[in-house]
Scaffold this motif. Structure first.
Motif, short mmCIF file in Angstrom:
data_model
loop_
_atom_site.label_atom_id
_atom_site.label_comp_id
_atom_site.label_asym_id
_atom_site.label_seq_id
_atom_site.Cartn_x
_atom_site.Cartn_y
_atom_site.Cartn_z
N MET A 1 -70.19 29.30 90.60
CA MET A 1 -69.74 29.89 89.55
C MET A 1 -68.24 29.78 89.27
N LEU A 2 -67.81 30.00 87.96
CA LEU A 2 -66.51 30.08 87.83
C LEU A 2 -66.10 30.93 86.75
N ALA A 3 -65.11 31.57 86.94
CA ALA A 3 -64.59 32.64 86.05
C ALA A 3 -63.28 32.26 85.66
N ASP A 4 -63.10 32.00 84.33
CA ASP A 4 -61.80 31.54 83.78
C ASP A 4 -61.28 32.43 82.69
N TYR A 5 -59.81 33.07 83.15
CA TYR A 5 -59.36 33.97 82.09
C TYR A 5 -58.49 33.07 81.30
N ASP A 6 -58.32 33.18 80.16
CA ASP A 6 -57.54 32.66 79.09
C ASP A 6 -56.40 33.92 78.44
N ASP A 7 -55.24 33.75 79.03
CA ASP A 7 -54.18 34.76 78.87
C ASP A 7 -53.98 34.78 77.56
N ARG A 8 -53.81 33.86 76.75
CA ARG A 8 -53.36 33.89 75.37
C ARG A 8 -54.27 34.57 74.59
N MET A 9 -55.67 34.40 74.74
CA MET A 9 -56.64 35.19 73.87
C MET A 9 -57.29 36.38 74.46
#
Length: 596
Positions: A1-9
């Protein structure tokens, strides 16, 4: 699995090998106290789930929490050994059963105590599998008026035990089908005949089961059994069996009849047995201005062929070609709501949602076409993607309008009929009227060598009834896969622990599973008994093979060994166990019976 955080949103996108992305999204939001609308869960191509990928796993929580804290992407892949240990296990039951019957083989009651291992941690449906899924289904396809079941969940130090293809119905079917065969042997009645005497008759449906939990929607069990017996040439097989026994060859013929529930709804019924998560499925049918159609469904395909089946359902309802339909699944950002894929619910519930939603779109398109044709809505016919009017008013020069023209009119023409919004875009939360109950007959023909314990499957037939078939090839593929897994359970597979509680079957060198050489040529057929509880009459088919295969094989092996006095074997039927029990039985006094 992959968890990807979008700091802008300030959003997190989780890619996980799951069969229930919307459920995972909701649970992650609750566990992490993170706003649900800022979470996105994507299920990529998943190579099979079978129930084990239904639940929230600790790693999904951990990786998502790390991604939020570190504000960056975090990836994790399990090793094969970790997967053996951490993925849900299934089917760990010990069952004590008593059965009451008259001298002519009419079953009057059943009493059972089920000991169900739940593992060290209770997961999503662990307690529901041996209770709601198994105990309520112990009577199978038979009219048994008296039932008493005690279910005890057991805390152990094993991996957690939860859903695996069929989840409770294989355990229930195995219990009743083994007991019916035991009764047939005791009373010297043919196994097929004793089943006929106890089937729920067709005129008894809808049939409330004596446990009070379910209402069987429809069934014609004797017709299905007779179809299966005719295909295999049952009488001829029995004659050949008698000849082979005179030559010292041990051939067995095993029957298993089954029913199970699919669809898992409606929501109020689920709540009564503790499954308070709804029972609906979501569908959205969006028609683009070009006439192309996008269908969004809340289920999650992990090998079943949903893109084909849903496209067929929508195309039939809309009078289009399947290639004109695009199916969207498995992404909570593109499909707003959903519950997922489990309990063979995708076609009975998700397919019904697609059908109902398509009907709503077509009804609106017909109103727009009527306006363009200057005709009353009830005078508009639709065939081959063209709307025509039987009684035009003469105010319109058109003889007909195509689907593509109506789609364009819905979006760009200003004189849309009063009271109709522009566009062709409908949504449905379909909550089923009740559960759907597919059924069937499985027949195994085996040869057993008592000198070595080896079992050879000569023939295997599955005759299922899941209502009308949407796609026969996909249905056959589901049955084939289920049979392979059921065969593995009957003959090979098992999670084994040592006395210290350590898993000793934690890799492919110590865990046996079926390979190509273990499978005979599989014969399949279908009868068709529509369900009155679904708009298309369809039932589920995904779990059938895994439910009925184990008792069919075990009954066949015990039928083969009946002359030696072997009356019981525990799965999996390893050669060494068959050999030891055959030797022990020949040294003991032989019990009454043997298949006639």
């Amino acid at each position: 699995m992959l968890a990807d955080y979008d700091d802008r949103m300030a959003t997190v996108t989780v890619h996980s090998s799951t069969q229930s992305p919307h459920i995972i999204k909701r649970m992650l939001a609750e566990v992490l106290s993170f706003p649900e609308h800022r979470l996105r869960v994507v299920a990529p191509d998943v190579g099979g789930g079978f129930g084990s990928k239904l639940h929230l796993y600790p790693e999904e929580v951990l990786l998502t929490a790390l991604a939020i804290r570190l504000r960056r992407a975090v990836r994790w892949t399990a090793t094969r050994s970790e997967d053996f240990k951490a993925t849900n296990h299934g089917r760990d039951h010990v069952q004590d059963v008593e059965l009451c019957a008259t001298a002519d083989g009419i079953i009057t009651g059943i009493k059972a105590t089920l000991f169900a291992n739940l593992g060290a941690y209770v997961s999503g449906m662990a307690a529901g599998v041996p209770t709601a899924n198994c105990a309520f289904m112990l009577t199978g396809v038979y009219r048994i008026p008296n039932v008493h079941v005690d279910t005890l969940g057991v805390l152990t130090n094993t991996s957690r035990v939860d859903t695996y293809r069929g989840a409770g119905r294989p355990e229930a079917t195995y219990l009743i089908e083994r007991m019916v065969d035991q009764l047939a042997r005791q009373l010297r009645i043919d196994p097929a005949e004793i089943r006929r005497r106890n089937f729920i008759p067709p005129d008894a449906f809808p049939y409330p089961v004596p446990t009070g939990a379910f209402v069987f929607d429809s069934g014609n069990y004797q017709h299905n059994l007779d179809t299966a017996l005719g295909i295999v040439g049952y009488d001829q097989l029995r004659g050949e069996q008698a000849q082979l026994r005179r030559r010292g060859r041990y051939r067995g013929i095993g029957l298993a009849t089954y029913t199970e529930f699919t669809g898992l709804g409606p929501g109020w019924a689920n709540a009564q047995v503790g499954f308070s998560f709804g029972g609906w499925e979501y569908a959205r049918v969006l028609v683009h201005p070009t006439g192309r159609v996008s269908v969004h469904v809340g289920s999650a395909d992990h090998g079943q062929g949903h893109a084909t089946s849903y496209a067929q359902i929508a195309a039939d309802a809309l009078g289009l070609r399947p290639e004109d339909i695009d199916i969207v699944e498995g992404d909570t950002a593109r499909v707003e709501f959903g519950l997922g894929t489990f309990n063979s619910r995708s076609m009975p519930v998700g397919g019904s949602a697609v059908h109902e939603c398509s009907q709503k779109v077509l009804a609106k398109a017909r109103r727009i076409a009527a306006h363009a044709l200057g005709a009353a809505v009830e005078d508009v016919q639709y065939e081959a993607a063209v709307f025509t009017a039987s009684k035009p008013t003469g105010s319109s020069p058109r003889d007909g309008v195509t689907w593509e023209e109506v789609a364009r009119l819905a979006h760009f023409v200003p004189d849309i009929p009063p009271g109709i919004e522009p566009g062709l875009d409908e949504r449905v939360f379909y909550d089923p009227k009740g559960l759907a109950f597919p059924f069937g007959t499985y027949i195994a023909v085996v040869d057993v060598d008592p000198a070595t314990g080896d079992i050879t499957i000569d023939r295997f037939l599955a005759v299922d009834d899941c209502g009308p078939l949407i796609n026969p090839m996909l249905a056959r593929g589901q049955v084939h896969g289920g049979i392979a897994q059921g065969l593995g359970q009957a003959l090979l597979e098992g999670a084994r622990y040592d006395d210290a509680g350590c898993l000793v079957s934690g890799n492919w060198t110590t865990y046996a599973f079926p390979r190509a050489q273990h499978l005979p040529r599989l014969e399949t057929a279908h009868t068709v008994t529509p369900s009155p509880f679904t708009p298309l009459g369809i039932k589920g088919i995904g779990e059938a093979g895994a439910i009925a295969t184990p008792p069919a094989i075990v009954n066949a092996v015990l039928d083969a060994l009946a002359p030696l006095g072997v009356t019981h074997l525990d799965m999996p039927l390893h050669p060494e166990q068959v050999l030891a029990d055959s030797r022990q039985a020949t040294t003991d006094s032989r019990p009454l019976g043997g298949t006639p």
